[in-house]
Design an enzyme around this catalytic site. Structure first.
Site, mmCIF file in Angstrom:
data_model
loop_
_atom_site.group_PDB
_atom_site.id
_atom_site.type_symbol
_atom_site.label_atom_id
_atom_site.label_comp_id
_atom_site.label_asym_id
_atom_site.label_seq_id
_atom_site.Cartn_x
_atom_site.Cartn_y
_atom_site.Cartn_z
ATOM 1 N N PRO A 115 52.765 13.637 -62.286
ATOM 2 C CA PRO A 115 51.611 12.994 -62.994
ATOM 3 C C PRO A 115 50.784 13.629 -63.914
ATOM 4 O O PRO A 115 50.084 14.806 -63.411
ATOM 5 C CB PRO A 115 51.015 12.436 -62.057
ATOM 6 N N ASP A 170 47.706 11.096 -62.526
ATOM 7 C CA ASP A 170 46.890 12.133 -61.695
ATOM 8 C C ASP A 170 45.348 11.811 -61.966
ATOM 9 O O ASP A 170 45.150 12.077 -63.206
ATOM 10 C CB ASP A 170 47.212 13.396 -62.024
ATOM 11 N N TRP A 208 45.748 18.755 -56.362
ATOM 12 C CA TRP A 208 47.131 19.140 -56.002
ATOM 13 C C TRP A 208 47.807 18.378 -55.046
ATOM 14 O O TRP A 208 48.851 18.528 -54.910
ATOM 15 C CB TRP A 208 47.333 20.635 -56.087
ATOM 16 N N GLN A 267 53.401 25.549 -63.702
ATOM 17 C CA GLN A 267 53.248 24.678 -62.556
ATOM 18 C C GLN A 267 53.720 25.333 -61.467
ATOM 19 O O GLN A 267 53.788 24.530 -60.453
ATOM 20 C CB GLN A 267 54.023 23.088 -62.573
ATOM 21 N N TRP A 284 52.134 21.960 -59.131
ATOM 22 C CA TRP A 284 53.103 20.887 -58.479
ATOM 23 C C TRP A 284 54.161 21.255 -57.720
ATOM 24 O O TRP A 284 54.571 20.657 -56.711
ATOM 25 C CB TRP A 284 53.325 19.851 -59.475
ATOM 26 N N LYS A 302 49.821 31.822 -77.925
ATOM 27 C CA LYS A 302 49.656 30.630 -77.217
ATOM 28 C C LYS A 302 49.070 29.486 -77.928
ATOM 29 O O LYS A 302 48.005 29.908 -78.753
ATOM 30 C CB LYS A 302 48.835 31.169 -75.968
ATOM 31 N N LYS A 360 43.086 25.330 -78.154
ATOM 32 C CA LYS A 360 41.971 24.706 -78.730
ATOM 33 C C LYS A 360 41.009 25.633 -79.483
ATOM 34 O O LYS A 360 40.685 25.538 -80.624
ATOM 35 C CB LYS A 360 41.165 23.746 -77.968
#
Length: 1057
Positions: A47, A86, A537, A573, A577, A610, A613
């Site tokens: 999610p 989520d 989580w 992840q 998750w 990478k 922002k």
RNA sequence: GGGCCAGUAGCUCAGUUGGUUAGAGCGCACGCCUGAUAAGCGUGAGGUCGGAGGUUCAACUCCUCCCUGGCCCA
């Protein structure tokens, strides 16, 4: 026209048409329903948190997920693809704090938890529309009819049930633990959250002097201790040394200092000793680490009351290294994991003068009360300096290292002892490892290496969060006796304990649930809920159960959808998750939660940085998809490199990787639709009755189907996509269509039925293969070909048509064609100029009926009248042995180079023998060498005045001698070429009949006359006037034919076909 | 400091269990083709396979160390 052309619309415009169509037809629902009775294929959607804009990396993961799910749907399996959101957790809270321009827990509580949480709930779906529209735009098919939402009451009830299960197995406990803690957010972070926020940081650096007391106190001696956290010094209770290291006592400017021996050699403390390393000062005494253990020292800063009988002692700690510092480690039990552990072991004092907001409070030093730990650093350094306990100079940014930051608010974290609730994951670590062994990881090293290592070093899962917007921890504790506890596992149980039904509008969130007080069943006290919420989580890891409201309803659905056959998320992840799914499955269930995982790598920017922002190098997914089309972006992401490798995302190379391919496919369909007219699939002749080249294409197609199925069933998405692209480019477009153009173009008759059938089948099959990867163009073409959506079609199956011998034969023909073109190129002999004769040589294994039947096509392709396949004993060819090191090496080992060199001496007769499969022998220095057929490749050299090009055993030799007749035909072809250009200039349709007039060079006119019929047929000329110009032509031009000028004029022929 | 991954042509990537002259696409240069034509094809230039050692008859491939980048952990 029966087959609708694709027109001039851009790929992106075509995709928008498809999207409308899919929506109108409710295509996703139909695709899912169509396979409803198939074998289940369970996919879990990780999610996303819908409180931020989706990025290009989400497009990446979603493309992979979509490919696998569509593939399995087309295999007829019943694919679960339920959307999920989520919705809890700190990210949401942070967003709301920003929006309200408030900061920290005090502000939130001033606002009121009810109000705050309501705003959190509202903000969750702020970007939901954006997520959904992007998902739809890229063709990511997800079932949004019944998404799971982690804040829903049913969902939370399932999570409570899971927690109760853990508690019943004694896997849920409250403890003290030193955890990374964000003083801004007022919460500790789990280790997997911690993973998200390491960065380089310049910490303070300070050396302090701890005065020894007691037995070895004369003369004044000091332990030299280094730390990067001066604020922990008032809480010092011990100093640790490594018992196995050696320590030295140095005389430095009249002061005795004790440090570790090897460190002293190169350590020069800034601002002390004039820059000289400590090792240059005289050693007064040498100690083993064990000698120091038990020594006592004076409290460094007298600001916190600590019982001296239970503190200020040198301890033994194996974690102390000689890598940095001084080899003596300052111990503050509240602020370090090792520190806490060693104090527990020794039964020493625990002090914590820092409150949960990170501020000093209640110390005997008024100046620092109320300062945050970071603000206190220079104040403490100053005091040490004043008291003569500072060695060298305090450096506020003296030590650069990687340091953990809060993954959301970017504040530096501190280590801080907290009361916290844990899942005792260490108790079932072996089970997690066992489950992990059953998971197929792509790539495998993530499972065995990265994730496996992490599991090996597992620590208990810090579950509780002292926050607001999350699943409340369902633990109630008796106010009279805190050993009386209950973990609530359902709403019914809660109502039962309350002794009254829950209200209609029951909300399990804070603050409502906080006010639920329960009568204690063990005494007459009142039970109140602990105030914590849980790690989000845990919410997402609970989705296999909670999405079905297990165990309260949908029991059958739950069982049918556990475990997942497939999940796919980013490498980041690993601790998120992937872990929470596995940990909950291992703690509560008896089976792993997922069987196959594709881990996609990070998307970096063009320069390999990478995307962030902060850098401003984030790629906007919506704009990118609109510019190139979703199919192109999807194919680029899938085919560019293996999906688990970090990928540099360069919008420019989307055009290179996939746009060219999609246009080629589009053109190939355009070619078909141009000529197919009223052809119907039932007009197709049986495959076995078609020309060999058609049978060949069907054979190739079979191989591609096998390759794609193997790749995708094995979760290798990239190789499958590449196989399709390779086939379309090399086999379909650039060979089959190219060499068969004449069969399609037949304005005076019908296009070849077999060719249309073969191309139709190939295109249809390609669309079906491609549908999971590029769902838009494949559907647009498939609908035009068959009238049906490709997404309701089955995935292609192997038809058993593949033929090795046919593949070899065609490979030989294609090799010879490029050799012939290359030979022509070497003399500037245009392909339009016919040549009389080409001789070719090919390996014996290629020769046969299939090869012979393709020679006519080869002759046309390279424009020669006749092709002869020469035998090896013809004068044209000289045989030469080329040793096969691989097989010779197995037999001869060290002598391989000798045997290889000797092979050159094999005679022509022997080489022919080898080709016939008979072993040959040679003698050298009394030694016999045997050569088996596989040991030697027979090469052919050609020595002749013909134009020759060769590649290994393949030889093409062109007779470059031109007769007058060949020259005339060449001229005729040049004329045809010029007329065709003029037809185009005049904007005629491809089947417009014309009148043709020519005047000028006699040589050219003679050639035109000699090939009048040919020219008329090729140019659709109903009348050819030689030596005279047409009256009022549509177009007329002087053209150059091999240096001779002629005037060519064209006019539309009105007399009908 | 430790773990995992990657480093092959200007760029993006292939390269099977070690084997002969390391490939493709894009870009570039030069041609070809011109009834798929705002497409298509060919040829060429361009490589010390990150570096250094080692094993082997033979290393892009196996081993060791190092360098660079990425991710993760401490």
């Amino acid at each position: 026209m029966a087959y609708e052309p694709l027109g001039n619309a851009s790929l992106s415009e075509l995709e928008h048409e498809s999207l409308k169509q899919w929506q109108a037809e409710n295509l996703l629902r139909r695709a899912l329903d169509g396979t409803g009775s198939g074998k289940p294929f369970v996919f879990y959607e990780g999610p996303p948190t819908a409180n931020g804009r989706p990025g290009i990396h989400h497009v990446f993961a979603r493309t992979i997920k979509d490919l696998v799910c569509r593939y399995h749907t087309m295999l007829g399996e019943s694919v679960t693809r339920i959307a999920g959101w989520d919705t809890h957790g700190l990210p949401v809270e942070i967003e709301v704090e920003k929006a309200l321009e408030i900061n920290g827990k005090a502000d939130i509580e001033a606002l009121g938890i009810a109000d705050f949480n309501e705003r959190c709930k509202q903000s969750v779906f702020r970007y939901k529309a954006e997520w959904e529209s992007l998902s739809e735009r890229i063709g990511y098919w997800l079932d949004y009819d019944r998404p799971y939402v982690t804040y829903a009451n049913d969902y939370i009830e399932s999570v409570w049930w899971l927690l109760q299960q853990l508690a019943q197995k004694d896997l849920l406990y409250e403890g003290h633990k030193v955890l990374p803690y964000c003083i801004r957010c007022g919460t500790s972070l789990s280790s997997h959250e911690l993973a998200l926020g390491y960065d380089t940081h310049k910490s303070p650096s300070i050396y302090s002097l701890f005065r020894l007391v007691g037995k070895p106190a004369e003369p004044d001696r000091f332990l030299l201790v280094w730390t990067t956290t001066p604020w922990t010094l008032p809480s010092n209770t011990a100093i640790a040394v490594n018992p196995h290291l050696t320590y030295v006592e140095l005389e430095v400017d009249g002061t005795r200092l004790i440090v570790e021996q090897s460190i002293a050699q190169y350590t020069a403390v800034p601002g002390a000793t004039g820059g000289k390393p400590l090792g240059e000062f005289p050693v007064v005494e040498t100690y083993k680490g064990t000698d120091l253990v038990g020594w006592r020292y004076q409290q460094l800063i007298d600001a916190v009351k600590i019982d001296p009988d239970r503190a200020f002692i040198v301890l033994s700690g194996d974690f102390v290294t000689s890598e940095e510092g001084t080899g003596l480690v300052h111990i503050a039990p509240a602020f370090g994991a090792d520190d806490y552990q060693i104090i527990q072991r020794e039964g020493l004092a625990f002090v914590n003068p820092v409150d949960t907001a990170g501020r000093f409070s209640g110390t005997d030093w008024p100046e620092i009360n109320g300062l945050t730990v970071f603000e206190a650093n220079p104040v403490i350094a100053k005091r040490l300096e004043d008291e003569g306990k500072l060695f060298g100079r305090y450096q506020a940014k003296g030590y650069e290292h990687t340091y953990p930051f809060c993954w959301r608010c970017d504040s530096p974290l501190i280590y801080y002892a907290r009361k916290s609730w844990f899942v005792r994951t260490t108790a079932f670590k072996d089970k997690m490892l066992e489950f992990n062994d059953q998971v197929h990881w792509y790539p495998p090293e993530v499972g065995t290496g990265r994730f496996g290592e992490w599991l090996e070093n597992n620590v208990d899962w810090a579950l509780s969060r002292d926050r607001y917007w999350g699943t409340p921890l369902p633990v109630w504790i008796c106010q009279s006796d805190d050993s009386h506890r209950v973990v609530v596992g359902s709403y019914d149980q809660l109502a039962d304990l309350m002794g009254q039904p829950l209200p209609e509008d029951f909300d399990p969130h804070r603050p409502y649930v906080d006010s639920v007080a329960l009568p204690c069943r063990e005494c007459d006290g009142t039970m109140k809920r602990v105030t914590s919420v849980i790690d989000a989580w845990f919410d997402s890891g609970a989705m296999p159960y909670a999405q079905w409201h297990h165990p309260f309803e949908n029991q059958q659905e739950f069982e049918n959808h556990f475990p997942a056959d497939f999940i796919c998320e980013g490498l980041d992840q690993t601790r998120g998750w992937f872990y929470s799914l596995l940990a909950i499955a291992a703690g509560v269930h008896s089976e792993t939660a997922y069987r196959n995982v594709i881990v996609n790598g990070l998307l970096l920017d063009v320069d390999g940085r990478k995307m962030s922002k902060r850098w401003g190098n984030v790629v906007d997914p919506v704009a990118t998809v609109e510019e190139f089309g979703a199919d192109a972006v999807r194919l680029y992401l899938l085919a560019g490199s293996q999906v688990w490798l970090p990928k540099r995302f360069d919008p420019k190379s989307i055009a290179e990787v996939s746009l060219g391919f999609l246009n080629q496919l589009r053109n190939t369909y355009g070619f078909f639709s141009l000529y197919a007219e009223d052809w119907e699939p039932q007009d197709a002749p049986p495959v076995e009755d078609r020309p060999v080249v058609d049978i060949w294409l069907m054979s190739r197609l079979d191989r591609v189907v096998v390759a794609v199925r193997n790749a995708w069933s094995g979760y290798d998405v990239t190789s499958g996509v590449r196989a399709i692209m390779e086939f379309c480019d090399a086999d379909l477009s650039n060979w089959y269509v190219r060499v068969n153009r004449a069969r399609f173009w037949a304005p005076d008759s019908q296009a070849d039925r077999a060719a249309l059938a073969t191309l139709h089948t190939a295109l249809t099959t390609v669309c079906r293969l491609l549908a999971p990867a590029a769902p838009f163009l494949s559907d647009a073409i498939h609908r035009r070909l068959t009238g049906e959506s490709v997404h309701l079609a089955p995935f292609p199956t192997v038809e058993g048509r593949w033929s090795d011998s046919l593949d070899r034969a065609m490979h030989a023909v294609r090799t010879l064609a490029w050799l012939a073109r290359s030979a022509r190129d070497s003399r500037g002999l245009k392909v339009r100029q016919p040549l009389a004769h080409m001789k070719v040589a090919v390996p014996a294994s290629v020769r046969g009926d299939e090869f012979d039947s393709l020679l006519r096509m080869l002759a046309t392709e390279v424009n020669v009248r006749e092709i002869t396949v020469v035998e090896s004993d013809e004068s044209l060819v000289r045989l030469r042995a080329k040793p096969n090191y691989r097989t010779l090496g197995k037999v001869y080992g060290k002598a391989t180079p000798v045997a290889a060199k000797l092979a050159v001496e094999l005679t022509a007769a022997q080489l022919k023998g080898l080709e016939a499969g008979e072993p040959q022998t040679l003698e050298s220095n009394g030694q016999t060498y045997e050569y088996r057929p596989e040991d030697v490749v027979v090469e052919r050299d050609v020595a002749t005045d013909w134009l020759v090009q060769s590649d290994g055993p393949f030889v093409a030799a062109l007779d470059q001698h031109l007769t007058k007749e060949l020259e005339q035909e060449g001229v005729a072809r040049e004329v045809v070429n010029r007329v065709q250009r003029l037809r185009k200039e005049a904007s005629y349709d491809y089947d417009t009949r014309i009148e043709l007039g020519m005047s000028g060079s006699d040589g050219v006119l003679a050639a035109v006359d000699a090939h009048r019929t040919f020219i008329a047929r090729e140019t659709l000329a109903r009348r050819v006037a030689i030596g005279s110009d047409l009256v009022s032509p549509d177009v007329s031009e002087t053209v150059d034919i091999n240096g001779r000028q002629v005037i060519v004029s064209l006019k539309r022929h009105d007399g009908g076909p």
